[in-house]
Design a protein around this motif. Structure first.
Motif, PDB file in Angstrom:
ATOM      1  N   ARG A 356       0.855  -1.207   0.000  1.00 36.38           N
ATOM      2  CA  ARG A 356       0.000   0.000   0.000  1.00 36.38           C
ATOM      3  C   ARG A 356       0.883   1.246   0.000  1.00 36.38           C
ATOM      4  NH1 ARG A 356      -4.906   2.478   1.537  1.00 36.38           N
ATOM      5  NH2 ARG A 356      -4.745   3.946   3.277  1.00 36.38           N
ATOM      6  N   HIS A 357       1.932   1.237   0.804  1.00 34.97           N
ATOM      7  CA  HIS A 357       2.879   2.358   0.824  1.00 34.97           C
ATOM      8  C   HIS A 357       3.577   2.489  -0.533  1.00 34.97           C
ATOM      9  CE1 HIS A 357       3.438   2.489   5.502  1.00 34.97           C
ATOM     10  NE2 HIS A 357       2.187   2.386   5.134  1.00 34.97           N
ATOM     11  N   THR A 358       3.891   1.329  -1.151  1.00 37.27           N
ATOM     12  CA  THR A 358       4.526   1.346  -2.468  1.00 37.27           C
ATOM     13  C   THR A 358       3.624   2.035  -3.479  1.00 37.27           C
ATOM     14  OG1 THR A 358       5.705  -0.717  -1.965  1.00 37.27           O
ATOM     15  CG2 THR A 358       5.477  -0.127  -4.294  1.00 37.27           C
ATOM     16  N   PHE A 359       2.342   1.733  -3.417  1.00 37.00           N
ATOM     17  CA  PHE A 359       1.361   2.368  -4.304  1.00 37.00           C
ATOM     18  C   PHE A 359       1.364   3.882  -4.103  1.00 37.00           C
ATOM     19  CE2 PHE A 359      -2.880   4.274  -4.412  1.00 37.00           C
ATOM     20  CZ  PHE A 359      -3.254   4.059  -5.723  1.00 37.00           C
ATOM     21  N   ALA A 360       1.351   4.305  -2.826  1.00 38.41           N
ATOM     22  CA  ALA A 360       1.284   5.737  -2.529  1.00 38.41           C
ATOM     23  C   ALA A 360       2.500   6.474  -3.064  1.00 38.41           C
ATOM     24  CB  ALA A 360       1.164   5.943  -1.014  1.00 38.41           C
ATOM     25  N   LYS A 361       3.674   5.918  -2.818  1.00 35.29           N
ATOM     26  CA  LYS A 361       4.898   6.586  -3.272  1.00 35.29           C
ATOM     27  C   LYS A 361       4.973   6.632  -4.794  1.00 35.29           C
ATOM     28  CE  LYS A 361       8.096   6.190   0.580  1.00 35.29           C
ATOM     29  NZ  LYS A 361       9.454   5.807   0.991  1.00 35.29           N
ATOM     30  N   ALA A 362       4.583   5.513  -5.436  1.00 40.75           N
ATOM     31  CA  ALA A 362       4.643   5.472  -6.899  1.00 40.75           C
ATOM     32  C   ALA A 362       3.693   6.491  -7.509  1.00 40.75           C
ATOM     33  CB  ALA A 362       4.298   4.068  -7.389  1.00 40.75           C
ATOM     34  N   ALA A 363       2.499   6.635  -6.926  1.00 40.12           N
ATOM     35  CA  ALA A 363       1.523   7.597  -7.445  1.00 40.12           C
ATOM     36  C   ALA A 363       2.039   9.022  -7.326  1.00 40.12           C
ATOM     37  CB  ALA A 363       0.202   7.445  -6.702  1.00 40.12           C
ATOM     38  N   LEU A 364       2.672   9.332  -6.213  1.00 36.35           N
ATOM     39  CA  LEU A 364       3.200  10.685  -6.005  1.00 36.35           C
ATOM     40  C   LEU A 364       4.378  10.958  -6.947  1.00 36.35           C
ATOM     41  CD1 LEU A 364       2.983  10.768  -2.119  1.00 36.35           C
ATOM     42  CD2 LEU A 364       1.681  12.225  -3.672  1.00 36.35           C
ATOM     43  N   LEU A 365       5.227   9.940  -7.140  1.00 34.10           N
ATOM     44  CA  LEU A 365       6.379  10.123  -8.022  1.00 34.10           C
ATOM     45  C   LEU A 365       5.955  10.292  -9.478  1.00 34.10           C
ATOM     46  CD1 LEU A 365       8.875   7.536  -6.492  1.00 34.10           C
ATOM     47  CD2 LEU A 365       9.128  10.023  -6.515  1.00 34.10           C
ATOM     48  N   LYS A 366       4.799   9.730  -9.835  1.00 36.14           N
ATOM     49  CA  LYS A 366       4.305   9.854 -11.206  1.00 36.14           C
ATOM     50  C   LYS A 366       3.608  11.189 -11.450  1.00 36.14           C
ATOM     51  CE  LYS A 366       3.796   4.871 -11.875  1.00 36.14           C
ATOM     52  NZ  LYS A 366       2.854   3.728 -11.908  1.00 36.14           N
ATOM     53  N   GLY A 367       3.540  12.010 -10.399  1.00 38.45           N
ATOM     54  CA  GLY A 367       3.018  13.354 -10.576  1.00 38.45           C
ATOM     55  C   GLY A 367       1.583  13.564 -10.159  1.00 38.45           C
ATOM     56  N   GLN A 368       0.934  12.551  -9.569  1.00 44.09           N
ATOM     57  CA  GLN A 368      -0.424  12.767  -9.098  1.00 44.09           C
ATOM     58  C   GLN A 368      -0.400  13.696  -7.889  1.00 44.09           C
ATOM     59  OE1 GLN A 368      -1.636   8.281  -9.432  1.00 44.09           O
ATOM     60  NE2 GLN A 368      -3.515   9.481  -9.541  1.00 44.09           N
ATOM     61  N   SER A 369      -1.425  14.520  -7.770  1.00 44.09           N
ATOM     62  CA  SER A 369      -1.439  15.496  -6.694  1.00 44.09           C
ATOM     63  C   SER A 369      -1.657  14.824  -5.348  1.00 44.09           C
ATOM     64  CB  SER A 369      -2.558  16.522  -6.936  1.00 44.09           C
ATOM     65  OG  SER A 369      -3.827  15.926  -6.700  1.00 44.09           O
ATOM     66  N   MET A 370      -1.285  15.527  -4.289  1.00 41.46           N
ATOM     67  CA  MET A 370      -1.454  15.014  -2.940  1.00 41.46           C
ATOM     68  C   MET A 370      -2.921  14.709  -2.656  1.00 41.46           C
ATOM     69  SD  MET A 370       0.835  14.414  -0.560  1.00 41.46           S
ATOM     70  CE  MET A 370       2.111  15.597  -0.972  1.00 41.46           C
ATOM     71  N   ARG A 371      -3.807  15.575  -3.116  1.00 44.93           N
ATOM     72  CA  ARG A 371      -5.238  15.371  -2.865  1.00 44.93           C
ATOM     73  C   ARG A 371      -5.756  14.149  -3.610  1.00 44.93           C
ATOM     74  NH1 ARG A 371      -8.461  18.257  -0.162  1.00 44.93           N
ATOM     75  NH2 ARG A 371      -6.957  19.974  -0.077  1.00 44.93           N
ATOM     76  N   GLU A 372      -5.272  13.935  -4.845  1.00 45.10           N
ATOM     77  CA  GLU A 372      -5.693  12.767  -5.613  1.00 45.10           C
ATOM     78  C   GLU A 372      -5.241  11.472  -4.937  1.00 45.10           C
ATOM     79  OE1 GLU A 372      -5.548  14.714 -10.123  1.00 45.10           O
ATOM     80  OE2 GLU A 372      -3.805  13.667  -9.290  1.00 45.10           O
ATOM     81  N   VAL A 373      -4.012  11.448  -4.477  1.00 46.67           N
ATOM     82  CA  VAL A 373      -3.485  10.251  -3.829  1.00 46.67           C
ATOM     83  C   VAL A 373      -4.198  10.013  -2.498  1.00 46.67           C
ATOM     84  CG1 VAL A 373      -1.431   9.136  -2.873  1.00 46.67           C
ATOM     85  CG2 VAL A 373      -1.256  10.485  -4.974  1.00 46.67           C
ATOM     86  N   ALA A 374      -4.501  11.072  -1.769  1.00 51.36           N
ATOM     87  CA  ALA A 374      -5.249  10.932  -0.513  1.00 51.36           C
ATOM     88  C   ALA A 374      -6.601  10.293  -0.775  1.00 51.36           C
ATOM     89  CB  ALA A 374      -5.421  12.292   0.150  1.00 51.36           C
TER      90      ALA A 374
END
Length: 416
Positions: A356-374
Motif C-alpha cells: 500500500r505504501h509502495t502504491f502511494a509513493k509510486a503515485a506521487l512520483l508519477k506526478g499525481q497530486s497530494m489530494r488525488e493520492v489521498a
C-alpha cells in the motif's frame, strides 16, 4: 477467635460490580458488557467494517485471558496500577502465556495450554491492544458502566505513526511477480494459487488497498464506468462502506495489468474472464473446495465440487497476510541466492501494508497530486498522505532556492 475470610462476590475481584442505572442493558459480566460494545462498534457508521469487529474480538480474547490467568482482576475493577501491570505484561510476555502446541500447530480454545498469544506481541501489536482497551473503557465510562476510566490519565502511551521506509521499489516488486510467475507448478490447485496470488500482490500494489478492504471485497467490486464526455469505458474498483476504513466508500481506477491479472485468475477458477455487474462471489477464492448438497445427495469428489465452483474463500486478514508473506519470502530467498543482498533487504520485513505504501509513493512520483493520492488511499486528511513524502521539507528547500539559491547543499541532477 479466628478471623473469617470474606469471599463474598463483592470481594472477588473477578466479579464485576457496575453502578446502577448504566445503559448497557442486562449484562452478567464484563465480557457481556464488552460484547454489547463490540456489537455497537459493528453497527456504528464510522466503524462499520466487519474486519474491525473481528480484530477487536482477537484483542478482547487476549485481555480476557490475561485477566483470568494473570491479573485476576476483571476490567471494570481496574485501577491505574492494573493498567500499568497489563502494559508490562504485553511488553515482556512470560513463557507460560504463549500458546502450547496442540494436535494442529497450536492448542485450541478449551484444550490444555491454550492461549490467544502465539508469540511476543510486536510494539505495533501492543499499541493496537492498548488502543482497543482504551476505547472499551472510554465507551463503558460514557455509558455509566464504570464510574472512573482507569486509563483516563495514562491513555495508550503510544502514538500511531506511518513508517515511510516501509515500501519496496518498483524493481523489486517486478522481481516478486517474475519469481512467482516462473515458479514450478505441478497440480491444478498449485496453478490456481499461483495466478490468484499474482492477482493479490498486484491488487495491493495497483489499488493501494488495506488488507481488510481486499478480504471483504466481492468480484462485483470491479465494474465499468463510462465517461459522458468521451464515451470511453473504464474499469473501476469500488471499496464499499462495509469494508472501507471509517465506513467510507471510494473508487479506484483499475490498471490494464491488474485487469489482465484478474481475468487470468478468474479463468483458473472456472469463471468468466470479467465479473458481471453485482457479482457477489467473494473476491479471494481458495483452491480448496467445500461440500455441495444436491437434494439429499452430498457431492464429495473434489473434481465434482470444482465443477460446481464450490470454492472456499480467503476470509481473514491473517490468511491473506500469510499468503503475501510466503510469496515475498520466496522472492527474498532467490535474491539472496543470487547475491543481490541490497534488493533482498527490501523484502526482509515486507508485508501487505508495505505494498500500500509502495502504491502511494509510486503515485506521487508519477506526478499525481497530494489530494488525488489521498482520495485513492481513503485518507481523511491530506496531512496523512504527506507523511509518505518529505513534502514539507521540499517546500522549505524550494523557498530557500528562491531567496538564497547558493546557500543550500545540493547535488545537481545528471542530464540524460
Amino acid at each position: 477467635m479466628n478471623a473469617v475470610l470474606d469471599i463474598s462476590p463483592s470481594h472477588d475481584l473477578m466479579v464485576a460490580i457496575p453502578p446502577q442505572g448504566h445503559a448497557l442493558g442486562d449484562v452478567a459480566s464484563d465480557w457481556d458488557a464488552a460484547a454489547v460494545w463490540l456489537d455497537a462498534v459493528a453497527r456504528k457508521s464510522q466503524n462499520g467494517s466487519v474486519a474491525t469487529r473481528a480484530t477487536y474480538g482477537f484483542h478482547l480474547a487476549k485481555l480476557r485471558w490475561y485477566c483470568e490467568n494473570v491479573g485476576r482482576v476483571t476490567p471494570s475493577r481496574w485501577s491505574m496500577q492494573d493498567v500499568e501491570r497489563f502494559y508490562r505484561f504485553l511488553e515482556d510476555l512470560p513463557d507460560y502465556a504463549l500458546c502450547a502446541p496442540g494436535e494442529g500447530q497450536y492448542a485450541l480454545p478449551g484444550e490444555p495450554g491454550y492461549s490467544p498469544f502465539r508469540k511476543q506481541p510486536a510494539r505495533s501489536s501492543q499499541s493496537d491492544i492498548r488502543r482497543f482497551v482504551h476505547a472499551m473503557f472510554k465507551a463503558w465510562h460514557s455509558m455509566g458502566y464504570i464510574r472512573i476510566n482507569p486509563m483516563a490519565l495514562t491513555g495508550t502511551m503510544s502514538a500511531r505513526k506511518i513508517k515511510t521506509g516501509r515500501s519496496i521499489s518498483e524493481t523489486v516488486f517486478e522481481i516478486v511477480l517474475t519469481t512467482l510467475a516462473s515458479s514450478d507448478v505441478i497440480s491444478f490447485a498449485e496453478r490456481q494459487r499461483q495466478v490468484r496470488d499474482m492477482f493479490i500482490l498486484s491488487a495491493f500494489k495497483e489499488l493501494g488497498l488495506r488488507a481488510s478492504e481486499l478480504v471483504g471485497a466481492r468480484m462485483g467490486a470491479f465494474y465499468q464506468l463510462t465517461d459522458p464526455a468521451t464515451r470511453n469505458r473504464y474499469w473501476i474498483f469500488l471499496v464499499t462502506a462495509e469494508t472501507g476504513k471509517g465506513a467510507k466508500e471510494r473508487r479506484v481506477p483499475v490498471t490494464r495489468s491488474l485487469l489482465s491479472s484478474l481475468m487470468v485468475y478468474r479463468q483458473a477458477f472456472g469463471l468468466q474472464p470479467l465479473p458481471a455487474h453485482g457479482d457477489e462471489t467473494p473476491l479471494l477464492l481458495s483452491s480448496r473446495t467445500k461440500a455441495v448438497q444436491i437434494g439429499e445427495k452430498t457431492i464429495r469428489q473434489v473434481n465434482d465440487r470444482r465443477f460446481f465452483g464450490a470454492w472456499r474463500t480467503i476470509g481473514t486478514r491473517q490468511g491473506l497476510y500469510k499468503i503475501v508473506k510466503e510469496r515475498l519470502a520466496l522472492a527474498n530467498a532467490l535474491l539472496l541466492q543470487s547475491g543481490q543482498v541490497e534488493l533482498a533487504a527490501e523484502l526482509e520485513h515486507a508485508s501487505p501494508h508495505w505494498l500500500r505504501h509502495t502504491f502511494a509513493k509510486a503515485a506521487l512520483l508519477k506526478g499525481q497530486s497530494m489530494r488525488e493520492v489521498a482520495s485513492l488511499l481513503g485518507h481523511a486528511s491530506v496531512d496523512t498522505t504527506m507523511i509518505y513524502t518529505d513534502q514539507d521539507a521540499l517546500d522549505l528547500v524550494r523557498a530557500l532556492e528562491r531567496t538564497a539559491p547558493d546557500a543550500i547543499a545540493v547535488e545537481p541532477a545528471l542530464n540524460g
